[in-house]
Design a protein around this motif. Structure first.
Motif, PDB file in Angstrom:
ATOM      1  N   SER A  83       0.825  -1.222   0.000  1.00  0.00           N
ATOM      2  CA  SER A  83       0.000   0.000   0.000  1.00  0.00           C
ATOM      3  C   SER A  83       0.857   1.267   0.000  1.00  0.00           C
ATOM      4  O   SER A  83       0.360   2.348   0.299  1.00  0.00           O
ATOM      5  CB  SER A  83      -0.925  -0.008   1.217  1.00  0.00           C
ATOM      6  OG  SER A  83      -0.163  -0.139   2.397  1.00  0.00           O
ATOM      7  N   CYS A  84       2.129   1.129  -0.327  1.00  0.00           N
ATOM      8  CA  CYS A  84       3.053   2.273  -0.415  1.00  0.00           C
ATOM      9  C   CYS A  84       2.511   3.330  -1.385  1.00  0.00           C
ATOM     10  O   CYS A  84       2.043   2.994  -2.468  1.00  0.00           O
ATOM     11  CB  CYS A  84       4.405   1.754  -0.907  1.00  0.00           C
ATOM     12  SG  CYS A  84       5.568   3.046  -1.351  1.00  0.00           S
ATOM     13  N   ILE A  85       2.602   4.595  -0.967  1.00  0.00           N
ATOM     14  CA  ILE A  85       2.131   5.684  -1.836  1.00  0.00           C
ATOM     15  C   ILE A  85       3.304   6.430  -2.486  1.00  0.00           C
ATOM     16  O   ILE A  85       3.134   7.508  -3.037  1.00  0.00           O
ATOM     17  CB  ILE A  85       1.255   6.687  -1.061  1.00  0.00           C
ATOM     18  CG1 ILE A  85       2.029   7.261   0.142  1.00  0.00           C
ATOM     19  CG2 ILE A  85      -0.058   6.046  -0.628  1.00  0.00           C
ATOM     20  CD1 ILE A  85       1.388   8.490   0.757  1.00  0.00           C
ATOM     21  N   ALA A  86       4.506   5.846  -2.387  1.00  0.00           N
ATOM     22  CA  ALA A  86       5.695   6.421  -3.032  1.00  0.00           C
ATOM     23  C   ALA A  86       5.981   7.848  -2.575  1.00  0.00           C
ATOM     24  O   ALA A  86       6.346   8.702  -3.376  1.00  0.00           O
ATOM     25  CB  ALA A  86       5.553   6.368  -4.556  1.00  0.00           C
ATOM     26  N   CYS A  87       5.839   8.090  -1.265  1.00  0.00           N
ATOM     27  CA  CYS A  87       6.129   9.439  -0.757  1.00  0.00           C
ATOM     28  C   CYS A  87       7.633   9.675  -0.646  1.00  0.00           C
ATOM     29  O   CYS A  87       8.097  10.808  -0.651  1.00  0.00           O
ATOM     30  CB  CYS A  87       5.472   9.647   0.605  1.00  0.00           C
ATOM     31  SG  CYS A  87       6.183   8.635   1.920  1.00  0.00           S
ATOM     32  N   GLY A  88       8.408   8.596  -0.510  1.00  0.00           N
ATOM     33  CA  GLY A  88       9.866   8.717  -0.453  1.00  0.00           C
ATOM     34  C   GLY A  88      10.434   8.954   0.938  1.00  0.00           C
ATOM     35  O   GLY A  88      11.656   9.017   1.097  1.00  0.00           O
ATOM     36  N   ASP A  89       9.590   9.066   1.954  1.00  0.00           N
ATOM     37  CA  ASP A  89      10.099   9.386   3.295  1.00  0.00           C
ATOM     38  C   ASP A  89      11.087   8.337   3.810  1.00  0.00           C
ATOM     39  O   ASP A  89      12.073   8.665   4.465  1.00  0.00           O
ATOM     40  CB  ASP A  89       8.938   9.527   4.291  1.00  0.00           C
ATOM     41  CG  ASP A  89       8.127  10.788   4.043  1.00  0.00           C
ATOM     42  OD1 ASP A  89       8.580  11.627   3.239  1.00  0.00           O
ATOM     43  OD2 ASP A  89       7.049  10.929   4.640  1.00  0.00           O
ATOM     44  N   CYS A  90      10.827   7.068   3.528  1.00  0.00           N
ATOM     45  CA  CYS A  90      11.728   6.013   4.022  1.00  0.00           C
ATOM     46  C   CYS A  90      13.072   6.065   3.303  1.00  0.00           C
ATOM     47  O   CYS A  90      14.117   5.766   3.890  1.00  0.00           O
ATOM     48  CB  CYS A  90      11.083   4.643   3.857  1.00  0.00           C
ATOM     49  SG  CYS A  90      10.617   4.258   2.157  1.00  0.00           S
ATOM     50  N   LEU A  91      13.052   6.449   2.030  1.00  0.00           N
ATOM     51  CA  LEU A  91      14.296   6.482   1.251  1.00  0.00           C
ATOM     52  C   LEU A  91      15.213   7.597   1.736  1.00  0.00           C
ATOM     53  O   LEU A  91      16.430   7.445   1.789  1.00  0.00           O
ATOM     54  CB  LEU A  91      13.993   6.696  -0.234  1.00  0.00           C
ATOM     55  CG  LEU A  91      12.939   5.787  -0.860  1.00  0.00           C
ATOM     56  CD1 LEU A  91      12.807   6.079  -2.339  1.00  0.00           C
ATOM     57  CD2 LEU A  91      13.281   4.330  -0.645  1.00  0.00           C
TER      58      LEU A  91
HETATM   59  S1  SF4 Z   1       7.538   5.900   3.637  1.00  0.00           S
HETATM   60 FE1  SF4 Z   1       8.302   4.494   2.078  1.00  0.00          FE
HETATM   61  S2  SF4 Z   1       7.041   2.626   2.260  1.00  0.00           S
HETATM   62 FE2  SF4 Z   1       6.009   4.278   3.391  1.00  0.00          FE
HETATM   63  S3  SF4 Z   1       4.560   5.097   1.903  1.00  0.00           S
HETATM   64 FE3  SF4 Z   1       6.404   6.384   1.769  1.00  0.00          FE
HETATM   65  S4  SF4 Z   1       7.667   5.428   0.150  1.00  0.00           S
HETATM   66 FE4  SF4 Z   1       6.071   3.944   0.735  1.00  0.00          FE
END
Ligand code: SF4
Ligand code: SF4
Ligand code: FES
Length: 208
Positions: free
Chosen positions: A183-191
């Motif tokens: 269900s990842c929304i590709a926000c990029g926070d984890c990267l």
């Molecule tokens: S933080 Fe990472 S895993 Fe979570 S929604 Fe954003 S890109 Fe997807």
């Protein structure tokens, strides 16, 4: 209006005044004392798993993690002495034993190792659970992951969780899917927060 209660302590001979509840790491940051850290993520609960931020409190035998220890009135803290530098170098060797090769250039782990004067590790590489698979935007390389859980805490949707314990500990997306099927929304926070190249940008990353 209620006044914020302040406490005073000493870090590396420097007097620091912080509000009650502040961690030793935050107190050191407040006066520009650089304490190494890898699992710390500002604004999120500490995991205290990397042990790089160890400091010594006068009168206490054991070293403590600065990121998870609250400052107390009158504390006298050594944050940079020779005992700490030696301990951090050993800890960094342990981290490097977990940190396999990855693309994308030097990461925060490798830059910190260099800063601490650690060029290699004496410890055997740790076996890893295979990567769960990335997405169109993100590369997942479990070999590089140091299990700091920054990504777990950064993902506000709760897509990323930690599974297993010890050497078998690994990341899971939606309890066991590839990132692309989650269900990842590709926000990029984890990267952005990954210090090890374990989660990396594959190309241009559109904000959701
Ligand atoms: S933080 Fe990472 S895993 Fe979570 S929604 Fe954003 S890109 Fe997807
Ligand atoms: S993928 Fe990166 S941020 Fe997530 S646990 Fe591994 S090293 Fe930490
Ligand atoms: S930053 Fe404190 S234990 Fe990792």
């Amino acid at each position: 209006m209620r006044r914020m209660q302040k406490i005073q302590l000493t870090i590396d001979g420097c007097e620091v005044s912080v509000r009650r509840g502040t961690t030793l790491l935050e107190a050191a940051d407040a006066v520009g004392i650089d304490v190494p850290r890898l699992c710390h993520l500002p604004g999120r609960d500490p995991r205290a798993v990397c042990r790089l931020c160890v400091v010594a409190i006068e009168g206490e035998r054991a070293l403590v993690s600065a990121c998870s220890t609250r400052a107390e009135q009158g504390m006298v803290v050594d944050a940079s002495g020779p005992r700490l530098r030696a301990r951090r170098r050993v800890v960094m060797e342990l981290v490097l034993a977990e940190h396999g090769e990855h693309g994308g250039g030097p990461c925060e782990v490798e830059l910190l190792a260099e800063e601490l004067g650690v060029e290699q590790t004496r410890f055997a590489p740790q076996p890893r659970v295979p990567s769960p698979g990335g997405s169109e935007y993100a590369l997942v390389e479990s070999e590089a992951c140091i299990r700091c859980d920054r990504c777990v805490r950064a993902c506000e949707r709760g897509v990323i969780t930690r599974k297993g314990r010890g050497p078998g500990a690994h990341l899971a997306f939606d309890e066991g899917r590839a990132l692309s099927a989650s269900s990842c929304i590709a926000c990029g926070d984890c990267l952005v927060v990954c210090p090890a190249g374990g989660l990396r940008l594959r190309g241009l990353f559109p904000r959701a």
